[in-house]
Every structure is written in structure tokens, then in C-alpha cells.
Write an enzyme that holds these catalytic residues in place. Structure first.
Site, short mmCIF file in Angstrom:
data_model
loop_
_atom_site.label_atom_id
_atom_site.label_comp_id
_atom_site.label_asym_id
_atom_site.label_seq_id
_atom_site.Cartn_x
_atom_site.Cartn_y
_atom_site.Cartn_z
N ASP A 272 0.88 -1.17 0.00
CA ASP A 272 0.00 0.00 0.00
C ASP A 272 0.92 1.23 0.00
O ASP A 272 2.13 1.13 0.19
CB ASP A 272 -0.93 -0.01 1.21
CG ASP A 272 -2.15 0.89 0.98
OD1 ASP A 272 -2.10 1.72 0.06
OD2 ASP A 272 -3.14 0.76 1.72
C1 BGC Z 1 -5.04 3.29 0.19
C2 BGC Z 1 -5.16 2.34 -0.98
C3 BGC Z 1 -4.99 3.12 -2.27
C4 BGC Z 1 -3.64 3.82 -2.23
C5 BGC Z 1 -3.33 4.61 -3.48
C6 BGC Z 1 -3.80 4.13 0.13
O1 BGC Z 1 -3.82 5.14 1.09
O2 BGC Z 1 -5.08 2.56 1.39
O3 BGC Z 1 -6.39 1.68 -0.96
O4 BGC Z 1 -5.13 2.29 -3.36
O5 BGC Z 1 -3.62 4.72 -1.13
O6 BGC Z 1 -4.07 5.76 -3.54
#
Ligand code: BGC
Length: 780
Positions: A272
Site C-alpha cells: 500500500d
Molecule cells: C489506500 C489504498 C490506495 C492507495 C493509493 C492508500 O492510502 O489505502 O487503498 O489504493 O492509497 O491511492
């Protein structure tokens, strides 16, 4: 930075002396051999920090390929490796609407949020939605969409439940596999996220989710397992949190032993979006099987290089990840040099309208109190309705989706006024004017007052405060309207969990609106209908008797108002079913005892001062184990507001002729569903299995299969057949590290909610075992 540029220069010099082997789908071995350590390291780190990868740089000469996309993997021009683009989802493509020096509008279709999609219980329809999402991903120049979200609704208070499907792993897995198949049929990939146990937003980047191996395997990993086995996702996103003491993104048991060795996952794992952190050494992530670090920082590339050179990281792990990255890249549209054009937004608007209609759940539909003569019909569908008094700010500022990375920059949102107008129903003029003016004012005020740390308010539609509705106002509206509709909206998103007061429960102002409208309208024999425009579960028991109908429409995407109007007027017969229990009170969920709430309470602050780990912030104990949602409520016989699987229809169905046949590798259940009412409609047959009493403690029953009928005309029947593999009738036996299905009598109950199971049949099954690794166990 200086050091980094030096590294870049060294790469340039080394690389130019080597022959340039260009990547093709059949020369991955050769390209891997030709890659320098620096190039391999760069391939494993996203291009989030563009300060290094300026044009002309040896690696990553890409510009911002798709403005507003979440991230990129880095190009290595020397080897013909293109950059690939990852955009957020899951309810549609999350990118910017505008691009520099480009007159085109890149608005993307807002599809229904996860809970709404899952509530259709219609895997074919969900696959169709997936195809439309995949097509937009492709035609807007992206290679992967970051979804579906497969975390479970452990608690109704989790801020991201709207992006997830259910409290049940089978619903999660089957809906997740359907959407994955649909998206990937378009030649782009998904990133099934957040692997695993990302069940709370509070302190999500540090919390240690502590749970038994059984709960982990049977619940939190099961949905991922089904998606991996059935739909072969290109990528998986590891979660921010720890699982039993180790960050998910450096958890070898999760990322390699279980995911790859046991389930056969073939794709890449990406982290993530987190920066470089001292408590997450990069070499440990690579070693664990995390192929791509996102969004990616130059310092992480340096770390990989240094770890290999310093002997902390065996180059074989870098090679494994680099190979998988190349295998991923050769599948992508950017590698194929796909010339994208423009998606058909009109066609996709129809897909979203139909799917959101089917995901809406009719919770209540009473006969009108005053006119309740014998044989009087329930208030919905509303025929011959001319004028409606529309209360609640979200009637006019209808919420199509949630906040944060999961929001979509949609071209428009059909609100309730427009949706009703489109089917010939007017709204009362004065109330409409007051609310519409208020919405303009409240939005401007919100912008002006915005606290910069509330970044997520720019990512979606925040909830506006309600306005007070007086008795005099209601009296005025009563003169003009045939019915009252009150929309109660809830917003939630990334980084925050929901509170019980004012979020799960109604606010005082909302309760006042419902009671005041209800008192006058119902006394005058005019119906009161509540629309719940919320991504998650709400409290209903304290007010539901004051209204005639409740329709939970979730956050249904850009066509929301049209879909609601279709259901209210009977153009569409509701067939959505809840994929989570609606409890009487939030605290009825056993998880509430171990879920973040009121985190600034005195005792917590004091503990912080002492340097002690804070419960539900530094660690969260899953004391309830596998007893999540209906597994708990049904086993305990606790009263609930609406059970798992529940949803009303404008017609009635009979389920009959259940047959259960034991096959070599499982069981086949068939049932005939007959439409016994007077409207065409669809019904969901749900199969709940009760295992024999043995050594393993089991919930009273568990959902093991479901199927939805086609639209059945009055009097028409359809026989549905479902198969359940023997291994899916097992429990996780921690002592033996195995899936264990004990021998004995298994009961297969069928019905249309976990609390309405008119049919049941029992068969004898032999013992079944399947060995696994002893992985991801809790620490002592
Ligand atoms: C989120 C993800 C997301 C990623 C990219 C993160 O903060 O938890 O679900 O895909 O950011 O934006």
C-alpha cells in the site's frame, strides 16, 4: 539525493556498455540476465517521487502519464521496459478530469460502491460491471486498477466498509472473483486489497491485528483465497497494518507461504502507499515476497542496492521479484503499446444504473396506517404519485460514492430531485429551493473553512450538515405533497473510522426531521419513506416504526437518483439483500469491545504518556475470533434489526424441492424458486450449512453458496443448482495445521436470509483433511 544521482550515473555508465536486450513476452530470462542490480532495484520501486526520473534520465523517462493516477512503475528504456500506470478504484477509475494542454474531459463513470455491488448477489451482473470498469481503465491509459477491496466488515464502524463487500468471506470471495474476471477480461489488471486484516482505519499504518490462525484463515484470508483461486488477479496489495506482530508487507508467511505456495498466486504483490520507514526495512519486504514498493522513493532503490551489496539481502530474492515484475509488465496495455481512445460513458451509465438498482435493499414496506383497510397494499411501489416533499440535505446533494482514494471524479450525479423528475414526479417548490440554496452555501462554506489536514475532503463528496425542519415547515409541505421522502446520508472514507454517535446512530437533528415529518404526514394518511444514502450500516430500530418504508440505496454511483426512482415507482423490483447484519445497536457486535472509539479518552492519553501500547491503536485483539457478524448473532440468537441476507421484494417467492447430492469432491444443492406474487422479480437462494457436532466449535451455520434467479414473471419458476466443494465445508484446525471437515451429518438449509430458512436437507459426509503450513500464528 546527490548520492542517488551518482547511483543513476553509475547505472548509465555500466548500462551503456552492455548490449540492449529489449523486453518481449518470450525473453524474460535474457532480459533478467542483462539487468544490472540498479535496474532490478529500480524495477521493484514505484516512480512516486518524480524528482529523480526527469526526462532523459536513464531509468524512467516517463512523464506523468495519467494525471491523478495513484502511481507508476518505472520505465527502463535501455531494456524496452515501459512504465505502467496504476489508478485507484474500486468504484471506477480515479484520475483527474483535466490534463494539461488537453481540452478533453476525463471524468470517469461512478459505479456503485462495494457494498452496493455485493448486495446484488448477482455474480453475472457484477462481472458485467467489472467489464465496464476494466474498459475505462484501459481507455483512460491505465494498466491496473487498485481494487477490489476484500477486507471484511469486522465492525460496522470501519471507515472503509463501503469499499468492501461483506462480513462474510464467501460473499466477499465470489463477488470479488466476479469483478476481477470482468475487469481483467479487458486486458488490464486488478489489485485485490488490502491483504490482510485491514479491518480498521484508525492507526492503520501501525496497528497490530492480533487474531487466531483459525479466524485469519477462515474469515480474513478466505475471500482473497477464493479470488486468487478463481480469477487469477494480476496483483495484490499488501495492507498497512501488522498481522500477529509483523507488518503485512514484510510478512513472508502471508505473502509467500500462504499466497503463493498454498494458493498458487502467480501475480505481483505491491505495498500500500507508504513511504520509507525505519520499522519496515526494504530488504525484509523484498525477502517476504513484496515485489513492488509503492508509491516508491529513490531511497528505497538505494536501500535494495545497499542491502544486496552489504550481504543482508540475497540477490536471489531480488531476481524472483524482478522476474515477476517483468511477467506482469508484458501483460500490460503499455507494453502492448495500446492506443487508447475514449470509453463509452453513455453505455457505462446504463450499467451503473442497472447494477445500483439491483443492489438497493428494501428494508421496510408497510401498509399505510390510516388507510390500512383490508387488502390495502404496501406503500411501495408508489403509483400515481405527483408531488413529493423531499427532506434531508442528501436528497439534493446525493452521494454517489465514498471519500478518499476510493472516490471517482464523476461527470455528474443524478440527485433525487432529478431522478424523480425524470419519472414525472415533482418536488414541492419552496422546500426544493430552500435546500438547493442551502447546499450551494454549505459547499462554499466547507471549502472556505477547510482544514488543510482534511485532505480527503477534496477526494469525494463530504457530508453537509443538516438543516432544522420545523413543524410549521412540515405543515406547509403537507398541503402540497402526496408523500414525504427523507434522505439520510452518511459519508466515510480512508483514514477514519465511524463513531457510534451521529454516524452509526442518527443525529438529534435527523431524528427530529423524521419524527416531525412522520407525525403530520402519517396523521394525514400520506406515506413517509426514508432513503438511506450510506455506505455502511446504520441504527434503525429507534425510528423505523415511525416511517412506512425504508430503502437502503447505499452510495449507488452517478446514476443514483435515477436508480432510486426506478425502485420507488416499481420500474425495477428491488432484489438486493444485505451482505452484513444490521444490529440493533453497534455495541451488539462483539468486535465493538476491541475497536477504536473515542481515542482521545483520558485513560488512553495517560497510557500514551507512560509509553504503554494503546489498545486498538497499537494493537487490536480479535477476541471474538470467528464470531463475526451473523456467525455471532445467529449462534447466540441475538435480536438484530435486519439479518444477514435480508431484503424485501414487491412480489413473493416460494422455495421448494431442495435436493442435496453428495458428489465425489463435494455436494450439489438444488432448489426451485417460484414467483408466487403479482410482480416480476428476482430472488436469491442462500445455502447455510450446519456441520456435525464434533471436536471443533462451530457457528450455528455458515453461508456456503448462493445463486440468484433471472427475472421471474408471476407464476414462473426456476431451478437453481449450486456446488460446494468438500474442502469448503471444513474448519481450520490449528492444532493439526489443516483444513478439517469432521465426519457426520451436514445440514444444508436454504432460504432468503440467515434467519429465514424454510428448507433443509441433511447428508452424511466422510472426514476430510487438507494439510497446510503452520503460518502467521499469533505471537506468545
Ligand atoms: C489506500 C489504498 C490506495 C492507495 C493509493 C492508500 O492510502 O489505502 O487503498 O489504493 O492509497 O491511492
Amino acid at each position: 539525493m546527490k548520492k542517488y544521482l551518482m547511483t543513476g550515473l553509475t547505472v548509465l555508465l555500466t548500462a551503456t556498455t552492455m548490449s540492449a536486450q529489449k523486453l518481449q513476452s518470450d525473453n524474460i530470462d535474457e532480459v533478467l540476465k542483462a539487468m544490472t542490480l540498479e535496474e532490478k532495484a529500480q524495477l521493484l520501486v514505484g516512480g512516486g517521487n518524480t524528482s529523480f526520473v526527469g526526462s532523459g534520465a536513464m531509468m524512467g523517462s516517463q512523464k506523468k502519464l495519467v494525471p491523478g493516477a495513484a502511481g507508476i512503475t518505472v520505465a527502463i528504456d535501455r531494456l524496452g521496459i515501459p512504465a505502467t500506470v496504476l489508478c485507484d478504484g474500486p468504484a471506477g477509475v480515479h484520475i483527474d478530469r483535466r490534463r494539461d494542454n488537453d481540452p478533453n474531459d476525463y471524468a470517469a463513470t461512478g459505479f456503485p460502491i462495494g457494498t452496493c455491488l455485493a448486495s446484488t448477489w448477482n455474480t453475472e451482473l457484477v462481472e458485467q460491471v467489472g467489464r465496464a470498469i476494466g474498459n475505462e481503465t484501459l481507455e483512460y491509459g491505465c494498466d491496473v486498477i487498485l481494487g477490489p477491496g476484500l477486507n471484511l466488515h469486522r465492525s460496522p464502524l470501519c471507515g472503509r466498509n463501503f469499499e468492501y463487500f461483506s462480513e462474510d468471506p464467501v460473499v466477499t470471495g465470489l463477488i470479488g472473483a466476479a469483478v476481477t474476471k470482468g475487469i481483467q477480461s479487458q486486458g488490464v489488471g486488478v489489485s485485490a486489497k488490502h491483504y490482510a486484516v485491514n479491518s480498521q482505519e484508525t492507526a492503520r499504518t501501525k496497528v497490530d491485528e492480533r487474531l487466531s490462525q483459525r479466524a485469519l484463515r477462515e474469515l480474513y484470508l478466505k475471500g482473497f483465497e477464493i479470488v486468487v483461486r478463481q480469477s487469477n488477479p494480476w496483483t495484490i496489495m499488501s495492507a498497512y497494518n501488522k498481522v500477529n506482530g509483523t507488518y503485512a508487507q514484510m510478512h513472508r508467511d502471508l505473502l509467500t507461504t500462504i499466497l503463493r505456495d498454498e494458493w498458487g498466486f502467480q501475480g505481483i504483490v505491491m505495498t500500500d502507499w507508504i513511504g520509507k520507514r525505519d520499522d519496515m526495512p526494504v530488504y525484509k519486504q523484498v525477502e517476504a515476497g513484496n515485489d513492488l514498493l509503492m508509491p516508491g522513493y529513490p531511497a528505497q532503490v538505494e536501500d535494495i542496492i545497499a542491502a544486496v551489496k552489504g550481504g543482508q539481502l540475497d540477490i536471489k530474492y531480488v531476481d524472483i521479484c524482478a522476474r515477476r515484475m517483468l511477467e506482469y509488465i508484458v501483460k500490460t496495455p503499455h507494453f502492448r503499446k495500446y492506443q487508447y481512445s475514449k470509453p463509452d460513458l453513455k453505455a457505462h451509465a446504463q450499467v451503473t444504473r442497472q447494477s445500483s438498482t439491483e443492489g438497493m435493499v428494501l428494508l421496510r414496506n408497510e401498509k399505510l396506517k390510516m388507510k390500512d383497510e383490508k387488502g390495502a397494499a404496501p406503500v411501495l411501489p408508489m403509483k400515481n404519485l405527483k408531488t413529493v416533499a423531499l427532506f434531508g440535505v442528501n436528497s439534493y446533494d446525493f452521494m454517489s460514492g465514498g471519500l478518499g482514494s476510493g472516490c471517482v471524479n464523476v461527470p455528474y450525479v443524478v440527485d433525487m430531485v432529478q431522478g424523480l423528475k425524470n419519472v414525472g414526479i415533482q418536488t414541492t417548490p419552496l422546500l426544493t429551493e430552500i435546500y438547493q440554496n442551502y447546499v450551494k452555501y454549505a459547499k462554499a462554506k466547507l471549502k472556505a473553512d477547510k482544514n488543510p489536514i482534511m485532505w480527503f475532503l477534496d477526494q469525494g463528496q463530504p457530508k453537509l450538515d443538516e438543516i432544522e425542519i420545523t413543524d410549521r415547515c412540515v405543515a406547509h409541505e403537507l398541503q402540497e405533497a402526496d408523500a414525504a421522502i427523507i434522505t439520510i446520508g452518511r459519508q466515510a472514507g480512508e483514514g477514519m473510522d465511524r463513531q457510534i454517535d451521529g454516524e452509526f446512530n442518527l443525529t438529534q437533528q435527523e431524528q427530529d426531521i423524521i419524527f416531525r415529518v412522520s407525525d403530520q404526514f402519517r396523521a394525514a394518511g400520506k406515506p413517509v419513506i426514508v432513503i438511506l444514502n450510506s455506505g455502511s450500516v446504520m441504527e434503525t430500530c429507534s425510528w423505523r416504526d415511525r416511517v412506512d418504508a425504508i430503502l437502503c440505496v447505499w452510495q449507488p454511483g452517478e446514476e443514483g437518483g435515477n436508480s432510486v426512482a426506478d425502485v420507488l415507482t416499481g420500474k425495477a423490483n428491488p432484489s438486493g439483500k444485505l451482505t452484513m447484519t444490521w444490529p440493533v445497536a453497534a455495541a451488539d457486535h462483539p468486535s465493538t469491545r476491541n475497536f477504536p472509539q473515542n481515542m482521545d479518552m483520558y485513560s488512553y492519553r495517560e497510557m500514551k504518556g507512560w509509553g504503554m501500547p494503546i489498545p486498538n491503536e497499537d494493537f487490536t485483539n480479535h477476541e471474538e475470533g470467528i464470531y463475526v457478524g451473523y456467525r455471532y448473532f445467529d449462534t447466540q440468537g441475538t435480536q438484530v434489526a435486519y439479518p444477514f441476507g435480508f431484503g424485501l421484494s414487491y412480489t413473493t417467492f416460494e422455495m421448494k424441492d431442495e435436493k442435496v447430492k453428495v458428489k465425489n469432491d463435494g455436494v450439489e444443492v438444488s432448489v426451485t424458486v417460484k414467483n408466487t406474487g403479482s410482480a416480476a422479480g428476482k430472488e436469491v437462494a442462500q445455502v447455510y450449512v450446519t456441520a456435525p457436532k464434533g471436536n471443533i466449535d462451530k457457528p450455528i451455520h455458515e453461508l456456503k453458496a448462493f445463486a440468484k434467479t433471472r427475472e421471474l414473471k408471476p407464476g414462473e419458476s426456476q431451478t437453481l443448482t449450486m456446488t460446494i466443494a468438500r474442502r469448503d465445508l471444513t474448519s481450520f484446525d490449528e492444532a493439526g495445521s489443516q483444513w478439517l471437515g469432521e465426519a457426520g451429518a451436514y445440514t444444508f438449509a436454504v432460504g432468503n436470509s440467515s434467519r429465514n430458512l424454510p428448507l433443509s436437507a441433511t447428508v452424511q459426509l466422510k472426514q476430510y483433511t487438507e494439510k497446510t503450513n503452520n503460518a502467521a500464528a499469533p505471537q506468545q
